[in-house]
Design a protein around this motif. Structure first.
Motif, mmCIF file in Angstrom:
data_model
loop_
_atom_site.group_PDB
_atom_site.id
_atom_site.type_symbol
_atom_site.label_atom_id
_atom_site.label_comp_id
_atom_site.label_asym_id
_atom_site.label_seq_id
_atom_site.Cartn_x
_atom_site.Cartn_y
_atom_site.Cartn_z
ATOM 1 N N ASN A 126 0.597 -1.497 -0.069
ATOM 2 C CA ASN A 126 -0.178 -0.033 -0.224
ATOM 3 C C ASN A 126 1.090 1.281 -0.122
ATOM 4 N N SER A 127 2.270 1.129 0.183
ATOM 5 C CA SER A 127 2.534 2.056 0.564
ATOM 6 C C SER A 127 4.339 1.892 0.028
ATOM 7 N N PHE A 188 14.698 3.253 -1.234
ATOM 8 C CA PHE A 188 13.205 2.920 -1.241
ATOM 9 C C PHE A 188 12.656 1.689 -0.397
ATOM 10 N N GLU A 189 11.667 2.372 0.233
ATOM 11 C CA GLU A 189 11.507 1.631 1.516
ATOM 12 C C GLU A 189 9.886 1.472 1.033
ATOM 13 N N GLU A 195 4.994 -4.517 8.283
ATOM 14 C CA GLU A 195 6.619 -4.194 8.284
ATOM 15 C C GLU A 195 7.841 -3.570 7.079
ATOM 16 N N PRO A 196 8.577 -2.261 7.675
ATOM 17 C CA PRO A 196 9.001 -1.459 6.606
ATOM 18 C C PRO A 196 9.926 -2.146 6.301
ATOM 19 N N THR A 197 10.055 -2.026 4.967
ATOM 20 C CA THR A 197 10.897 -3.204 4.115
ATOM 21 C C THR A 197 12.265 -2.605 2.970
ATOM 22 N N GLN A 198 13.654 -2.693 3.457
ATOM 23 C CA GLN A 198 14.086 -2.056 2.104
ATOM 24 C C GLN A 198 14.473 -2.324 0.276
#
Length: 237
Positions: A126-127, A188-189, A195-198
């Protein structure tokens, strides 16, 4: 896009090294003439009551022929390898001045040019967020790129405007008129399963020169990034 002169490229220097430095004759090697001379001397000094048999003589000739054939084959293989490396190097030199994409967070923005990024999105999200840093590490800009499906996301940045998958985003750069040419870092993430993912990205870079190692490995010298092996290039633009 800056273009370096191919004539000044280390490629051509590397290719002429073997022409400049010739192998010294090795006095310890037994050549064809020395072998025949040794064989004739052996026959002249053999015991008349117990001469060398024909089978032994023929075996020596066969052994010498095999060694000579293998040596000739090795020389031809070496020449073939050298020609292959030379052709590969000359083809690679045609990349000078062109743009390639490699896995990196660092990119050089040239005047009137863009930095292109091919971003691998492992799953629908979604983001997706992009952050742009100065060479000093200062955060300059960041933007939410919105929802993205799994697969490749293509972003293009000219220092002011940001385009994602062909659509120019409405965003406000921290610098009026855009950022000047220079070295920048782009991250970019994405939010994957909360969970925030690189995300892995391949950024564009101009090829300044091409070098050939002694092992035949081709290395591209990229603007803003430095030396990168040819095998690590993700895309040729």
């Amino acid at each position: 896009m800056s273009v370096s002169s191919v004539s000044n490229s280390p490629v051509l220097d590397e290719l002429t090294i073997k022409d400049k430095i010739k192998d010294e004759p090795k006095s310890g090697e037994l050549g064809q003439k020395a072998f025949l001379k040794l064989m004739i001397t052996q026959m002249e000094n053999q015991d008349p009551l117990s001469p060398q048999e024909n089978t032994e003589f023929i075996a020596q000739l066969a052994q010498f022929s095999s060694v000579e054939a293998l040596d000739s084959m090795n020389n031809k293989f070496d020449n073939l390898t050298e020609n292959f490396v030379a052709n590969q190097a000359l083809q690679a030199s045609s990349l000078v001045g062109r743009s390639v994409a490699v896995s990196s967070e660092i990119a050089q923005l040239d005047a009137g040019d863009i930095v292109a990024a091919s971003v691998d999105v492992p799953a629908s999200t979604n983001s997706v967020t992009v952050k742009i840093y100065a060479e000093s590490g200062e955060l300059l800009d960041q933007a939410d790129l919105g929802a993205q499906g799994a697969g490749e996301m293509v972003a293009r940045w000219n220092g002011e405007k940001l385009e994602v998958n062909g659509t120019v985003l409405e965003w406000n750069s921290s610098t009026e008129g855009g950022h000047p040419p220079g070295i920048y870092r782009m991250e970019f993430e994405a939010s994957i399963d909360g969970e925030p993912t690189q995300l892995n990205a391949a950024l564009s870079a101009n090829v300044n020169s091409v070098t050939v190692g002694k092992d035949g490995v081709l290395t591209l010298n990229l603007a803003g990034i430095g030396p990168v092996k040819m095998s690590e290039v993700k895309q040729f633009n």
